[in-house]
Write a protein that holds these residues in place. Structure first.
Motif, PDB file in Angstrom:
ATOM      1  N   GLN A 166       0.842  -1.206   0.000  1.00 28.93           N
ATOM      2  CA  GLN A 166       0.000   0.000   0.000  1.00 28.93           C
ATOM      3  C   GLN A 166       0.872   1.250   0.000  1.00 28.93           C
ATOM      4  O   GLN A 166       0.558   2.248  -0.657  1.00 28.93           O
ATOM      5  CB  GLN A 166      -0.914   0.006   1.221  1.00 28.93           C
ATOM      6  CG  GLN A 166      -2.103  -0.910   1.139  1.00 28.93           C
ATOM      7  CD  GLN A 166      -3.050  -0.709   2.312  1.00 28.93           C
ATOM      8  OE1 GLN A 166      -3.140   0.381   2.873  1.00 28.93           O
ATOM      9  NE2 GLN A 166      -3.761  -1.761   2.692  1.00 28.93           N
ATOM     10  N   LEU A 170       0.633   4.127  -2.853  1.00 32.77           N
ATOM     11  CA  LEU A 170       0.308   5.524  -2.550  1.00 32.77           C
ATOM     12  C   LEU A 170       1.415   6.464  -3.032  1.00 32.77           C
ATOM     13  O   LEU A 170       1.137   7.523  -3.603  1.00 32.77           O
ATOM     14  CB  LEU A 170       0.068   5.703  -1.057  1.00 32.77           C
ATOM     15  CG  LEU A 170      -0.420   7.118  -0.707  1.00 32.77           C
ATOM     16  CD1 LEU A 170      -1.616   7.083   0.221  1.00 32.77           C
ATOM     17  CD2 LEU A 170       0.697   7.950  -0.075  1.00 32.77           C
ATOM     18  N   ARG A 173       1.338   6.570  -6.940  1.00 32.45           N
ATOM     19  CA  ARG A 173       0.152   7.221  -7.502  1.00 32.45           C
ATOM     20  C   ARG A 173       0.033   8.681  -7.066  1.00 32.45           C
ATOM     21  O   ARG A 173      -0.170   9.571  -7.883  1.00 32.45           O
ATOM     22  CB  ARG A 173      -1.107   6.445  -7.073  1.00 32.45           C
ATOM     23  CG  ARG A 173      -1.238   5.078  -7.705  1.00 32.45           C
ATOM     24  CD  ARG A 173      -1.753   5.148  -9.146  1.00 32.45           C
ATOM     25  NE  ARG A 173      -3.189   5.435  -9.169  1.00 32.45           N
ATOM     26  CZ  ARG A 173      -3.735   6.508  -9.708  1.00 32.45           C
ATOM     27  NH1 ARG A 173      -2.970   7.440 -10.261  1.00 32.45           N
ATOM     28  NH2 ARG A 173      -5.045   6.687  -9.715  1.00 32.45           N
ATOM     29  N   GLU A 174       0.169   8.956  -5.760  1.00 33.98           N
ATOM     30  CA  GLU A 174      -0.129  10.285  -5.229  1.00 33.98           C
ATOM     31  C   GLU A 174       1.060  11.241  -5.307  1.00 33.98           C
ATOM     32  O   GLU A 174       0.876  12.431  -5.507  1.00 33.98           O
ATOM     33  CB  GLU A 174      -0.582  10.175  -3.772  1.00 33.98           C
ATOM     34  CG  GLU A 174      -1.827   9.313  -3.558  1.00 33.98           C
ATOM     35  CD  GLU A 174      -3.105  10.094  -3.793  1.00 33.98           C
ATOM     36  OE1 GLU A 174      -3.612  10.700  -2.838  1.00 33.98           O
ATOM     37  OE2 GLU A 174      -3.579  10.089  -4.950  1.00 33.98           O
ATOM     38  N   ASN A 195      -6.169   0.262  -7.342  1.00 33.08           N
ATOM     39  CA  ASN A 195      -7.147   1.255  -6.893  1.00 33.08           C
ATOM     40  C   ASN A 195      -7.661   0.941  -5.494  1.00 33.08           C
ATOM     41  O   ASN A 195      -7.879   1.846  -4.681  1.00 33.08           O
ATOM     42  CB  ASN A 195      -8.304   1.335  -7.881  1.00 33.08           C
ATOM     43  CG  ASN A 195      -7.898   1.973  -9.200  1.00 33.08           C
ATOM     44  OD1 ASN A 195      -6.947   2.760  -9.249  1.00 33.08           O
ATOM     45  ND2 ASN A 195      -8.599   1.647 -10.268  1.00 33.08           N
ATOM     46  N   LEU A 198      -4.916   1.836  -3.004  1.00 30.11           N
ATOM     47  CA  LEU A 198      -4.829   3.284  -2.850  1.00 30.11           C
ATOM     48  C   LEU A 198      -5.946   3.800  -1.951  1.00 30.11           C
ATOM     49  O   LEU A 198      -5.714   4.658  -1.090  1.00 30.11           O
ATOM     50  CB  LEU A 198      -4.880   3.957  -4.216  1.00 30.11           C
ATOM     51  CG  LEU A 198      -4.820   5.485  -4.219  1.00 30.11           C
ATOM     52  CD1 LEU A 198      -3.532   5.987  -3.585  1.00 30.11           C
ATOM     53  CD2 LEU A 198      -4.947   6.023  -5.656  1.00 30.11           C
ATOM     54  N   ARG A 202      -5.267   5.735   1.559  1.00 26.97           N
ATOM     55  CA  ARG A 202      -5.779   7.077   1.829  1.00 26.97           C
ATOM     56  C   ARG A 202      -6.575   7.108   3.125  1.00 26.97           C
ATOM     57  O   ARG A 202      -6.463   8.052   3.916  1.00 26.97           O
ATOM     58  CB  ARG A 202      -6.652   7.535   0.674  1.00 26.97           C
ATOM     59  CG  ARG A 202      -5.911   7.948  -0.588  1.00 26.97           C
ATOM     60  CD  ARG A 202      -6.886   8.162  -1.726  1.00 26.97           C
ATOM     61  NE  ARG A 202      -6.276   8.739  -2.920  1.00 26.97           N
ATOM     62  CZ  ARG A 202      -6.882   8.790  -4.094  1.00 26.97           C
ATOM     63  NH1 ARG A 202      -8.112   8.298  -4.242  1.00 26.97           N
ATOM     64  NH2 ARG A 202      -6.270   9.327  -5.127  1.00 26.97           N
TER      65      ARG A 202
END
Length: 350
Positions: A166, A170, A173-174, A195, A198, A202
């Motif tokens: 995870q 994150l 992606r972020e 997805n 993520l 979050r």
């Protein structure tokens, strides 16, 4: 020949690398790989929370890439290939389950009357990192701001509460703005799994969200003046002036000690009792974790001049100093930041 090529040749022998024996070709490969070192170090630091483990992970990544460069088929970019290797290296390093933390993550604040300095092992602590080792130069101000925010101590500490995959999802992606399909390919999983990971990451970060310090790069005029006043108050050991600069719920941490303090009275009370030997110190500006910071030299108890005492990482929030994070293992931190091992007598303040 660079550090990368030297280590590779020493460890495997020139004929076992799989790379071309041509010196010019080797130098070109070396340069291409080295061009990614800073951004890979930032990625591994976010994953691992340790400056030295991050640098080890990147060195391992680049050595593996150098040895296997002839197998790189170009179906993805060199950058993506390196991130795949780095991710696998970090996941292997995280398989032991150790996660780094700040003192504020392990216990509540200690009242000054009960303050005691109890160290914990080095591998417990989230470590500071010089900006120059983890933040590559980028032209887009928004991209630079995201990069800096994502290496702040509070954010990296929050990342440590995520399961390793995870955490990777994150960050990719972020922070690095990879597409879900690109992350899925890197992790050899599905877009749906990416997805879902993520979304869970979050949610975890939202639950653990600290009160975020103000953005600190570039420093605005108000922040610069605040830090100038902080240096003057600290070097003068003027507790009244320091109190006026601290946020009412400011914290002070001191790894490797698990003690941490909250509030102006406990912080200044500690500085005038257990920390009294720091009176007359000198502060030298540094940049760490996307935040302002200082190398703290205290008066040499055995003679003239000043000796290393701590690397301070400073949080600023709502126009006041909200965090003083003092990393005391100077034998590790001062060489990492390229700092001198003493300051001569007569060194000016600030």
């Amino acid at each position: 020949m660079s550090d990368l090529t030297t280590r590779t040749a020493a460890g495997a022998g020139a004929d076992s690398t799989g790379a071309s024996g041509d010196a010019g070709a080797d130098a070109d490969i070396d340069a291409r790989l080295e061009g990614h070192r800073t951004e890979l170090t930032g990625y591994c630091y976010r994953m691992l929370g340790s400056a030295f483990e991050a640098e080890d992970a990147v060195q391992d990544t680049l050595v593996r890439a150098w040895r296997n460069f002839d197998k790189f088929e170009g179906r993805s970019s060199l950058r993506s290939w390196l991130y795949r290797i780095a991710t696998n290296v970090c996941l292997d390093m995280l398989s032991a389950g150790n996660k780094r933390a700040r003192p504020v993550d392990l216990s509540g604040p200690t009242p000054l009357a009960q303050a005691a300095l109890s160290p914990r092992p080095e591998n417990v602590w989230l470590e500071p990192m010089p900006d120059g080792r983890i933040l590559p130069t980028v032209q887009d101000p928004a991209e630079a701001a995201v990069a800096r925010e994502s290496v702040r101590l509070a954010f990296v500490a929050a990342l440590q509460h995520l399961p390793p995959k995870q955490r990777a999802v994150l960050i990719l992606r972020e922070v690095l703005a990879w597409k879900a399909a690109e992350v899925a390919e890197l992790l050899e999983t599905s877009v749906a799994s990416v997805n879902s990971a993520l979304q869970r990451a979050r949610a975890t970060l939202t639950e653990r969200e600290d009160r975020i310090p103000d953005a600190a790069d570039p420093l605005d005029e108000e922040q610069r003046k605040l830090l100038e006043r902080y240096v003057k108050a600290f070097e003068g050991y003027d507790m009244a002036a320091l109190t006026a600069l601290l946020h009412e719920d400011a914290v002070m941490t001191m790894p490797p000690f698990d003690l941490w303090l909250r509030g102006t009275s406990d912080i200044t009370g500690f500085m005038t009792t257990l920390g009294a030997a720091c009176a007359g110190s000198r502060l030298v500006p540094v940049s760490a974790n996307g935040s302002p910071g200082f190398a703290h030299y205290k008066p040499d108890p055995e003679g003239a001049g000043f000796v290393p005492w701590a690397v301070q990482v400073i949080d600023v929030r709502d126009g006041a100093v909200s965090g003083m994070h003092c990393f005391l293992d100077v034998e590790r931190w001062f060489p990492l930041f390229g700092l001198p091992d003493r300051l001569p007598a007569g060194t000016a303040g600030g």
